[in-house]
Scaffold this active site. Structure first.
Site: not given
Ligand code: CA
Length: 535
Positions: A242, A278
């Site tokens: 993330d 990401e």
């Protein structure tokens, strides 16, 4: 080179009968186990196994036949070969992107035993499982952060400048102060520590409930290594990382260095662990992040509603798209020959693609054919395959998955703060029964993809067909070459002579009519895709 050697070993094993004649899916994964067709799941909205309205890990295990029933010829299963589970660790928020315990499963979703069971069941089907790993920040409810704030609030340490400035804990502070980025200076992206009369602030780029970790602290890195090892041992095959562009806000160099360390750490524990980052940023930044050696960075420029794929489908700009795919493919290989592209249409942070594609079934199918047939690891966001919609608040983009319009078994509630949830015109059950449905189209395209390593691993060369609406390229791997040809236009085309020496492997119709290959030409009806194999 590694892949070619693996392919040779596989073929040798097959010839000597040492392994069972494997399915084409296995053949792709045997060439490189990191290469998969992924399916992203927001666990809370997928399938509820115990009737509390919240999807859970057991629910996913119950629905594995839908995801991959191991029978490549069946029309009742997507045959995805990898799952990405959005965060499953305990968290005070519905989305769980702020973790309070890195070594456990949120009880809403089940238990660690459920996770191990799911991973084992997936492995038995040749499906890998990666989980969201949120390392930029913890929850403000995490014990580390609570302990750090208590230490600061204890008041033993005066706000005396050098001693305590900029994340360097003074001798009077406990070690957890150094886990975060505290400062005596209020600045952008920082939040005041409550109870310190404004004397102390902490970095919190997303919101006050997500304090950023100090990733330079060796103790934090040691914790991360333990966390990575823990989940790989529990059965995870890798991680979706993330917010990697926020690891060191504003420092691409810092982000790349940390990503390199994390990649080395994970692969040191499990050699073929797969990491996908990401990288919600521009092309050149993504390419530079590949220097870290990370397996994949999500291909944001091609994806999302304003990205290259959906834009090209909406504007019928096929030839320009083929050139973009060629350029991107070459740039990736240049940065890292082992890089695996990771295209998608939309994810949990984007409005659903069905909306951007005007809820036009032919366009939805066409966009699916484009990204699923690109080299690399395509990521299907749950619900994309049945045309779910959702835009505006994040909660709307993470709505309950529609298994059936008439049977609510396993149906979850949508996130409670969603303010607009629209029902699809047909759920999984109805679409499986309709051979013209979007879902059946996904199944068909994934079958083609799983059967042709040259599509998945290929080196791309754009082909000029003289039609602006046609996206045509060859994709070569080893001895095999395929041609992928999409007609993004609303008029049929006949492409003369370009495909001499090819045979039609699959003619995929997004609208009316099927592609045909004759001696004279390749005929493509409006919105259709042909996959050809060089003989
Ligand atoms: Ca449940």
């Amino acid at each position: 080179m590694k892949r070619i050697i693996s392919a040779v070993i596989l073929i040798s094993l097959l010839l000597c009968g040492c392994v069972q004649a494997s399915t084409p899916t296995d053949a792709v994964a045997a060439i490189d186990p990191r290469v998969r067709t992924y399916y992203e799941i927001f666990v809370a909205s997928f399938y509820d196994s115990d009737g509390d309205g919240v999807g859970d890990l057991k629910g996913i295990e119950e629905k594995l036949d839908y995801l991959n029933d191991k029978n490549l010829n069946s029309n009742g299963s997507l045959h995805v070969t990898g799952l990405w589970l959005m965060p499953i660790m305990p968290s005070p928020t519905y989305h769980k992107y702020d973790v309070t315990d890195y070594y456990s499963v949120d009880e809403e979703y089940g238990s660690l035993a459920d996770f191990e069971s799911l991973c084992a069941a997936c492995r038995e089907r040749g499906v890998s499982v990666i989980i969201d790993l949120v390392l930029n920040h913890t929850s403000s409810e995490h014990e580390w952060f609570k302990s750090a704030c208590s230490s600061i609030r204890a008041g033993e340490c005066e706000n005396d400048g050098d001693d305590c400035a900029f994340s360097t804990p003074c001798a009077k502070h406990n070690d957890y102060v150094g886990y975060y980025n505290f400062s005596n200076v209020n600045q952008g992206g920082y939040t005041a520590v409550s109870g310190t009369n404004g004397g102390w602030y902490y970095e919190s780029r997303f919101w006050s409930g997500m304090p950023d970790l100090n990733l330079d602290n060796p103790s934090v890195r040691a914790e991360i290594e333990k966390i990575v090892e823990f989940w790989l041992e529990k059965g995870a095959d890798g991680f979706r990382l993330d917010a990697v562009t926020s690891y060191y806000t504003g420092s691409n160099e810092g982000n790349t260095e940390f990503l390199a360390w994390l990649t080395d750490t994970a692969k040191g524990i499990k050699r073929d662990a797969y990491l996908v980052a990401e990288t919600w940023t521009d092309s050149s930044t993504i390419l530079s992040l590949y220097e870290s050696g990370v397996d994949s960075c999500f291909n944001f420029p091609f994806s999302q509603n304003d990205g290259s794929i959906i834009s090209a489908v909406n504007t019928q700009s096929g030839s320009a798209l083929a050139k973009s795919i060629e350029r991107w493919n070459a740039a990736l290989s240049f940065e890292n020959p082992d890089a695996i592209d990771a295209p998608f249409l939309t994810n949990h942070d984007n409005g659903r693609s069905a909306g951007a594609l005007k809820r036009d079934l032919a366009l939805e199918k066409q966009a699916a054919a484009v990204y699923l047939l690109m080299p690399g690891n395509p990521f299907i966001y749950y619900g994309e395959e049945i045309g779910m919609t959702g835009s505006g608040k994040d909660e709307n983009k993470r709505a309950s998955f529609t298994w059936s319009l008439s049977d609510d078994t396993g149906l979850t509630l949508s996130p409670k703060d969603a303010d607009r949830v629209e029902t699809v015109s047909a759920g999984v059950a109805e679409q499986l029964a309709d051979k013209n449905s979007l879902l059946r189209f996904y199944i068909e395209v994934i079958r083609v993809r799983n059967s042709l390593p040259a599509v998945v691993f290929g080196e791309v060369a754009a082909l000029d067909t003289d039609f602006d609406t046609v996206c045509a390229y060859t994709s070569s791997y080893g001895e095999s070459t395929v041609a992928v040809v999409h007609n993004l236009g609303d008029e049929a085309v006949e492409i003369p002579s370009t495909f001499e020496g090819y045979s039609l492997y699959a003619g995929l119709s997004c609208g009316e009519g099927k592609p045909r290959l004759s001696k004279e030409n390749l005929y493509l009806p409006p919105n259709s895709t042909a996959v050809l194999e060089k003989r």
